[in-house]
Design a protein around this motif. Structure first.
Motif, mmCIF file in Angstrom:
data_model
loop_
_atom_site.group_PDB
_atom_site.id
_atom_site.type_symbol
_atom_site.label_atom_id
_atom_site.label_comp_id
_atom_site.label_asym_id
_atom_site.label_seq_id
_atom_site.Cartn_x
_atom_site.Cartn_y
_atom_site.Cartn_z
ATOM 1 N N VAL A 264 -38.697 -1.971 13.408
ATOM 2 C CA VAL A 264 -38.165 -1.193 14.527
ATOM 3 C C VAL A 264 -39.158 -0.073 14.819
ATOM 4 N N GLY B 212 -42.633 0.021 17.671
ATOM 5 C CA GLY B 212 -43.871 -0.751 17.830
ATOM 6 C C GLY B 212 -45.017 0.103 18.310
ATOM 7 N N GLY C 125 -40.484 6.857 14.440
ATOM 8 C CA GLY C 125 -41.057 8.113 14.919
ATOM 9 C C GLY C 125 -40.051 9.247 15.027
ATOM 10 N N GLY D 167 -48.482 18.159 26.074
ATOM 11 C CA GLY D 167 -49.478 17.083 26.035
ATOM 12 C C GLY D 167 -50.589 17.253 27.062
ATOM 13 N N HIS E 192 -56.473 17.743 20.031
ATOM 14 C CA HIS E 192 -56.736 18.249 21.385
ATOM 15 C C HIS E 192 -57.522 19.559 21.416
ATOM 16 N N LEU F 105 -31.035 4.956 13.047
ATOM 17 C CA LEU F 105 -30.874 3.756 12.212
ATOM 18 C C LEU F 105 -30.988 4.069 10.719
HETATM 19 C C1 LIG Z 1 -48.400 15.445 22.776
HETATM 20 C C2 LIG Z 1 -48.921 14.752 21.542
HETATM 21 C C3 LIG Z 1 -50.234 14.328 21.500
HETATM 22 C C4 LIG Z 1 -50.730 13.701 20.359
HETATM 23 N N1 LIG Z 1 -52.048 13.350 20.328
HETATM 24 C C5 LIG Z 1 -52.539 12.727 19.248
HETATM 25 C C6 LIG Z 1 -53.929 12.385 19.192
HETATM 26 O O1 LIG Z 1 -54.708 12.642 20.127
HETATM 27 N N2 LIG Z 1 -54.378 11.789 18.060
HETATM 28 C C7 LIG Z 1 -53.556 11.500 17.000
HETATM 29 O O2 LIG Z 1 -54.030 10.945 16.004
HETATM 30 N N3 LIG Z 1 -52.238 11.829 17.026
HETATM 31 C C8 LIG Z 1 -51.721 12.420 18.127
HETATM 32 N N4 LIG Z 1 -50.394 12.768 18.160
HETATM 33 C C9 LIG Z 1 -49.532 12.374 17.035
HETATM 34 C C10 LIG Z 1 -49.117 10.895 17.222
HETATM 35 O O3 LIG Z 1 -48.514 10.733 18.488
HETATM 36 C C11 LIG Z 1 -48.129 10.453 16.144
HETATM 37 O O4 LIG Z 1 -48.581 10.831 14.858
HETATM 38 C C12 LIG Z 1 -47.955 8.934 16.201
HETATM 39 O O5 LIG Z 1 -47.567 8.530 17.495
HETATM 40 C C13 LIG Z 1 -46.915 8.480 15.182
HETATM 41 O O6 LIG Z 1 -46.813 7.096 15.253
HETATM 42 P P1 LIG Z 1 -45.451 6.376 14.844
HETATM 43 O O7 LIG Z 1 -45.743 4.910 15.001
HETATM 44 O O8 LIG Z 1 -44.946 6.871 13.559
HETATM 45 O O9 LIG Z 1 -44.358 6.850 15.933
HETATM 46 P P2 LIG Z 1 -44.391 6.831 17.511
HETATM 47 O O10 LIG Z 1 -45.773 6.696 18.026
HETATM 48 O O11 LIG Z 1 -43.609 8.003 17.952
HETATM 49 O O12 LIG Z 1 -43.634 5.500 17.902
HETATM 50 C C14 LIG Z 1 -42.291 5.232 17.555
HETATM 51 C C15 LIG Z 1 -41.866 4.060 18.419
HETATM 52 O O13 LIG Z 1 -40.577 3.607 17.965
HETATM 53 C C16 LIG Z 1 -39.779 3.338 19.099
HETATM 54 N N5 LIG Z 1 -38.364 3.411 18.689
HETATM 55 C C17 LIG Z 1 -37.688 4.446 18.128
HETATM 56 N N6 LIG Z 1 -36.418 4.090 17.849
HETATM 57 C C18 LIG Z 1 -36.288 2.795 18.256
HETATM 58 C C19 LIG Z 1 -35.207 1.869 18.251
HETATM 59 N N7 LIG Z 1 -34.001 2.191 17.750
HETATM 60 N N8 LIG Z 1 -35.424 0.626 18.763
HETATM 61 C C20 LIG Z 1 -36.641 0.276 19.268
HETATM 62 N N9 LIG Z 1 -37.717 1.115 19.277
HETATM 63 C C21 LIG Z 1 -37.530 2.364 18.791
HETATM 64 C C22 LIG Z 1 -40.173 4.409 20.103
HETATM 65 O O14 LIG Z 1 -39.780 4.050 21.418
HETATM 66 C C23 LIG Z 1 -41.703 4.429 19.893
HETATM 67 O O15 LIG Z 1 -42.355 3.487 20.721
HETATM 68 C C24 LIG Z 1 -49.886 13.431 19.264
HETATM 69 C C25 LIG Z 1 -48.539 13.850 19.317
HETATM 70 C C26 LIG Z 1 -48.060 14.505 20.428
HETATM 71 C C27 LIG Z 1 -46.628 14.966 20.456
#
Ligand SMILES: Cc1cc2nc3c(=O)[nH]c(=O)nc-3n(C[C@H](O)[C@H](O)[C@H](O)COP(=O)(O)OP(=O)(O)OC[C@H]3O[C@@H](n4cnc5c(N)ncnc54)[C@H](O)[C@@H]3O)c2cc1C
Length: 308
Positions: free
Chosen positions: A16, A18, A117, A133, A143, A242
């Protein structure tokens, strides 16, 4: 696409989320020739930023493009499936876990990986959300380079904000706004002085500037101070409930709850793994991806060594 039957206990692992963590986990499982379902609602945390920085080989690309390329590569493997939508509920089942999807179908998987996330809660300041952002950031490594040597502000949001201000002085001249709540202690104040950080206690109440740019901040007493970019550390919340629904243990992180895992990304619920921002206090895209790799490998191994 997944099958059209209303219930199909067909997956070895369902993931869950992607994004960076989830797609990285899926890659390991697809390459291990396991039936893996990637479920994603398409709202990664960094979707507010036009460009992502610091991810190996992908520096400066839009976050959606990085994830899109990675997802396409995973889905080229024959045992990988994708559902664009939400997993709305999860519960233990005889063969693993049942997941209800937002299109009304249910699927069963022997193992679950939560890569869901976090959601950011920004300080309550007029104009901050629209600039998140674009000219208001959290991470200087992501950034800072792009705004280096401009007038930078750190708006305090918790006790660690003073450290953020001291650090960010490496990127340019910093004004630290305590918001009247997070004054630096004596040691922090000395470091700030040594690094040329100005300290203002009057709270920022509004950001000013055309569109998503910042040109100045307005203080509670009406004073306007020219600023080009802002850093602040938001509070965070689980993006999905979840983990709680499944009974996974949570810990208090520095800015919000985190799913508790061991070094292999196993949560407190057998068969449920977690990776990425939802389970790590210090995270960025690279670290989320690395944690996803570990969760994918650990989930695969558990199918072999802990099959029940
Ligand atoms: C403004 C901003 C800019 C950033 N810039 C950078 C950068 O330049 N470089 C860098 O290294 N990091 C950056 N980061 C940090 C980076 O975004 C995160 O560390 C990273 O996205 C985490 O990845 P993740 O896969 O854990 O979660 P996320 O990328 O947040 O993805 C989680 C995914 O799970 C999905 N999801 C959640 N619950 C459900 C559900 N119940 N069913 C289906 N899907 C679900 C969401 O829709 C999402 O697509 C930035 C953060 C922010 C806030």
């Amino acid at each position: 696409m997944i099958g059209a039957r209303s219930h199909e206990p067909t997956f070895d692992v369902a993931i869950v989320g992607g994004s960076f963590a989830g797609v990285s986990a899926a890659m390991q499982l697809a390459r291990a020739r396991r039936r893996v379902l990637l479920i994603d609602a398409g709202k990664p945390r960094n979707r507010f930023a036009a460009h992502s920085h610091g991810f190996l080989g992908q520096d400066g690309r839009p976050p959606g493009a990085i994830i899109g390329t990675a997802r396409d590569q995973v889905l080229a493997y024959p045992t990988a499936r994708y559902f664009h939508g939400e997993a709305v509920n999860a519960r233990p089942a005889r063969d693993g876990f049942d997941l209800d999807l937002s299109d009304g179908r249910s699927v069963t998987a022997q193992r679950l990986i939560l890569a869901t996330g976090v959601r950011d809660e920004l300080p309550d300041i007029a104009g901050i959300q629209a600039r998140w952002g674009a000219s208001v950031f959290h991470c200087p490594y992501c950034h800072g380079f792009e705004v280096a040597d401009r007038q930078l502000a750190v708006i305090a949001n918790h006790a660690m904000s003073a450290h953020q201000a001291i650090l960010i002085a490496d990127w340019g001249p910093v004004t630290y706004f305590t918001q009247g709540r997070f004054a630096p202690d004596a040691a922090e104040r000395a470091l700030m002085q040594a690094r040329g950080v100005a300290v203002i206690d009057t709270p920022v109440v509004e950001l000013l500037g055309a569109g998503t740019t910042v040109e100045a901040v307005r203080l509670a007493d009406g004073e306007v101070i020219a600023i080009d970019a802002i850093f602040t550390a938001p509070k965070t919340h689980m993006a999905s409930d979840l983990a709680e629904a499944l009974g996974c243990g949570l810990d208090d992180g520095p800015v919000g709850p985190l799913i508790r895992t061991d070094d292999m990304k196993q949560t407190t619920v057998e068969g449920v793994f977690a990776a990425g921002d939802a389970a790590a206090a210090m995270s960025n895209a690279t670290m989320a991806s690395a944690a996803g790799v570990m969760a994918g490998v650990a989930a695969h191994r558990s199918l072999i060594f802990s099959p029940s």
